[in-house]
Structures are given as structure tokens and as C-alpha cells.
Design an enzyme around this catalytic site. Structure first.
Site, short mmCIF file in Angstrom:
data_model
loop_
_atom_site.label_atom_id
_atom_site.label_comp_id
_atom_site.label_asym_id
_atom_site.label_seq_id
_atom_site.Cartn_x
_atom_site.Cartn_y
_atom_site.Cartn_z
CE1 TYR A 1 -3.52 14.50 2.15
CE2 TYR A 1 -3.83 12.24 1.44
CZ TYR A 1 -3.30 13.15 2.33
OH TYR A 1 -2.56 12.72 3.39
NE ARG B 1 -1.41 1.76 10.55
CZ ARG B 1 -2.25 2.29 11.44
NH1 ARG B 1 -2.47 1.66 12.57
NH2 ARG B 1 -2.87 3.42 11.18
NE ARG C 1 -5.42 3.89 -1.06
CZ ARG C 1 -4.50 3.47 -0.19
NH1 ARG C 1 -3.86 4.35 0.57
NH2 ARG C 1 -4.22 2.18 -0.07
CB SER D 1 -0.90 -0.01 1.24
OG SER D 1 -1.87 1.00 1.17
N PRO D 2 0.50 2.29 -0.75
CG PRO D 2 -0.31 3.54 -2.53
CD PRO D 2 -0.66 2.38 -1.66
CG LEU E 1 -6.04 -1.55 10.99
CD1 LEU E 1 -6.93 -1.38 12.20
CD2 LEU E 1 -4.58 -1.23 11.34
#
Length: 370
Positions: free
Chosen positions: A195, A338, A243, A35-36, A315
Site C-alpha cells: 500500500y 485466520r 505495520r 490482526s486487522p 499463520l
């Protein structure tokens, strides 16, 4: 049974997570993507050795797709002064080094094209993610759909007029050209997390009354124009992802039903190959009610049911969890963040846990990791 049929059946015994997946003319070796994740370590938008080792390690660690962090289409489009950039042809050779390293390690090199919009001009996280006023040397004035700031203390953005919108769209177009010239094989347009594109999509940030505000179709107009611009420069044989924040987690904000509608529009256009399904970020208060493992997977399920491929993120930490998501058709790929920061070889370890036979780097085999 024909011999070729028998071989197909044997090959299909692999866990779905570790079967190749094709998007247009590009095939990934498995359905795991990095993932970015912003590293906030660039200088004037330029990647450096940190980015090479960070992305190269995850590619060597077995990911099928490795996507750079948010790579910004204009200098003032950065989140922080340390964010990666693609606004100049001078960035292309350094970005080409990233794409080449990822590809040499066996992964599909992808780049996420981004514009921070009204969330721009803040310090890096380890300095508190504090707004940087434009009066300071490293600060600048952000832009947005209106002059409403992202949150307390943030500089009010300059509302984009028709010319400003056209310039932003053209910046995405030029960024796609540079991404192509740098050798990336996949582009993702960042339309999430508050964004620029998300701020136009969300009724919580977009209260415009012109052709870019009002109903969902008008609020989605910027996204559609960016997709058109990127696809105009991005080869037809290469995939384009988007995304989206599938829900705002606030009353009056975007809902999954809105996102499914946008997904159907994108599917009908045929330019976008997958929607990367995230959520939140439109304001500092926009947080999920319960951020548990896999909490965003239902968004990917709903989008996939709308007739377009989806990616699940959020997650996802265990091999069993990732395998279940793709095996049960809840998403086409999983994007690991993560967990892969903590363990660059997460995909290889997941393969071992699931009993999938995959090719390990010979340098790692000697360490008895297989």
C-alpha cells in the site's frame, strides 16, 4: 518475604501470553491481538452490523486488543468499494459504535489507518480482486510514488507531487483526530503489503529522484511524516503502532536489515510503541518462499532486538505456538488472524489449553466451555 512480593510471584505464574501488557497509558488484559483483516462489507466507508458483530465477537472471545480492518483515510485510498473509511466526520459516530462495543467486551479498541496507494480500485475478493477501471462507476484513479502500476491490468497511478504527498499526510492526521474522537485507544499506521507507505519504502516501487526517493532514509520520509502527523493528533498517553512489510521477498527489494534500520529510527524518535511485523505484497509476485506456521516470527525477533516492541503475525494458530513466541521474548504480542476468524473465542480456548485462569463471559460459562 513481604506479602506484596508473594502475591507478585503468584501472579507471575500465569503464562506470559495471558499476563497484562501496557503501552503508554493503555493496558491490555493479555498479549493476544486480533490482526486487522479486511471484511469488504462497508458502504461508502461506513461500518454496519457486520463489523459490530465481527469485532464484538472477537473482543468477547478474549482478545486483549482488537484492531479494526484497514480503515482508509480518503475515498480514493480504499482498496475496494467495500472497504472501511475514516475520511469524513460523518464516519465518526459509526466508528464510535465499534470502539464502544470492543471496549465493553473488555478489549482495547484499536483502528488501523490505511491508504491503498497504487493497489486501490479493485473488486472485492469474492468478485475476483479484479482492477476496476476509472471509467466504471465504482472505479477511480489510484496514486503512488510513480506511474508504475501495481500489476498487469491495474490502472497506472498518478505520481504524487509535493502537494499530493502533503494531502496524503494531512489525511492521516485528520483520520487520527477522528479515531480519537470515536474513542479508539490504539492506532496502527498501515505501512505494509504494497500500500502507499510501503510503496514509498520499497526500492521496487519507488524510483523517484526527489527528496522522497533514493536511499532508505529518503524512501522512509513519507512514513516519518505520517507518524509525525498522526502523533500530533493522537494523545501522548495512547499507543501508536506501525505495520511494516519487513521483507519484499524479491531481489532488489526491502530486506529485514532495511527494516531493522527503520525500526531503530522509529525507536529513536519515541513516537511509535510497536512494529507489527508482516512481509510481502509489493507486487503480485512478492510472496514468501515458504509460508509455514510462524514464518514471519524471525522478523519480529529482529525488530525487537533493534530496541522497539514488536508484534508477530502470520499463520500463528496454536496456543502453544503463541505462548512460546512471547515467553521466549521473540515478540511482545501475537496478532492472530485466520485462527480467530475460524474461532472468535480462540483466546479463551488458548487460555484453557495452557491452564491459564482468565475471566470468561458468564454467558459462555453455562455452556461448559471452561
Amino acid at each position: 518475604m513481604k506479602e506484596t512480593d508473594r502475591r507478585v510471584l503468584v501472579r507471575d505464574k500465569r503464562p506470559v501470553l495471558f499476563r497484562p501488557i501496557a503501552f503508554r497509558g493503555v493496558t491490555a488484559r493479555n498479549r493476544i491481538a486480533l490482526s486487522p483483516m479486511c471484511q469488504y462489507s462497508a458502504e461508502d466507508g461506513m461500518p454496519n452490523d457486520w463489523h459490530v458483530q465481527h469485532l464484538g465477537a472477537r473482543a468477547a472471545g478474549g482478545a486483549g486488543i482488537v484492531i479494526t480492518e484497514a480503515t482508509h483515510v480518503a475515498r480514493h485510498a480504499r482498496i475496494t468499494p467495500g472497504c472501511l473509511g475514516i475520511w469524513s466526520d460523518a464516519h465518526t459516530p459509526a466508528l464510535a459504535r465499534l470502539a464502544a462495543v470492543i471496549a465493553r467486551m473488555g478489549a482495547v479498541p484499536g483502528v488501523q489507518l490505511a491508504h491503498a496507494g497504487r493497489k486501490a480500485s479493485v473488486t472485492v475478493p469474492w468478485e475476483g480482486t479484479k482492477p476496476i477501471p476509472p471509467s466504471e462507476p465504482e472505479g477511480w484513479v489510484p496514486v503512488g510514488p510513480t506511474d508504475e502500476p501495481f500489476g498487469p491490468g491495474h490502472t497506472p497511478p498518478v505520481p504524487l507531487d509535493a502537494g499530493g504527498i502533503a494531502a496524503a499526510v494531512d489525511a492521516f492526521r485528520e483520520a487520527a483526530r477522528r479515531a480519537r474522537e470515536a474513542g479508539f485507544r490504539l492506532v496502527e499506521v498501515h505501512g505494509a503489503h504494497g500500500y502507499l507507505i510501503h510503496s514509498f519504502l520499497s526500492p521496487l516501487a519507488n524510483t523517484r529522484t526527489d527528496g522522497y526517493g533514493g536511499d532508505l532514509a529518503a524512501r522512509a520520509r513519507l512514513l516519518m511524516e505520517v507518524v509525525d502527523a498522526v502523533r500530533a493528533e493522537w494523545p501522548a498517553e495512547l499507543p501508536l503502532f506501525v505495520r511494516l512489510s519487513c521483507a519484499d521477498h524479491l531481489p532488489g527489494g526491502l530486506t529485514i536489515e532495511d527494516t531493522v534500520t527503520v525500526a531503530r529510527w522509529l525507536a529513536a524518535r519515541g513516537d511509535v510503541d510497536l512494529i507489527d511485523c508482516s512481509s510481502g505484497g509489493i507486487t503480485p509476485e512478492a510472496r514468501p518462499p515458504s509460508a509455514h506456521p510462524g514464518y514471519q516470527v524471525p522478523y519480529a525477533e529482529a525488530v525487537r532486538a533493534a530496541g522497539i516492541a514488536s508484534g508477530a503475525v502470520g499463520l500463528i494458530g496454536s496456543a502453544d505456538q503463541a505462548a512460546e513466541i512471547v515467553a521466549n521474548g521473540r515478540a511482545d504480542i501475537v496478532l492472530i488472524g485466520r485462527a480467530m476468524l475460524a474461532d472468535p473465542a480462540w483466546p479463551l480456548r488458548a487460555a484453557k489449553a495452557l491452564g491459564a485462569e482468565v475471566e470468561w463471559p458468564v454467558q459462555y460459562e453455562r455452556a461448559n466451555l471452561v
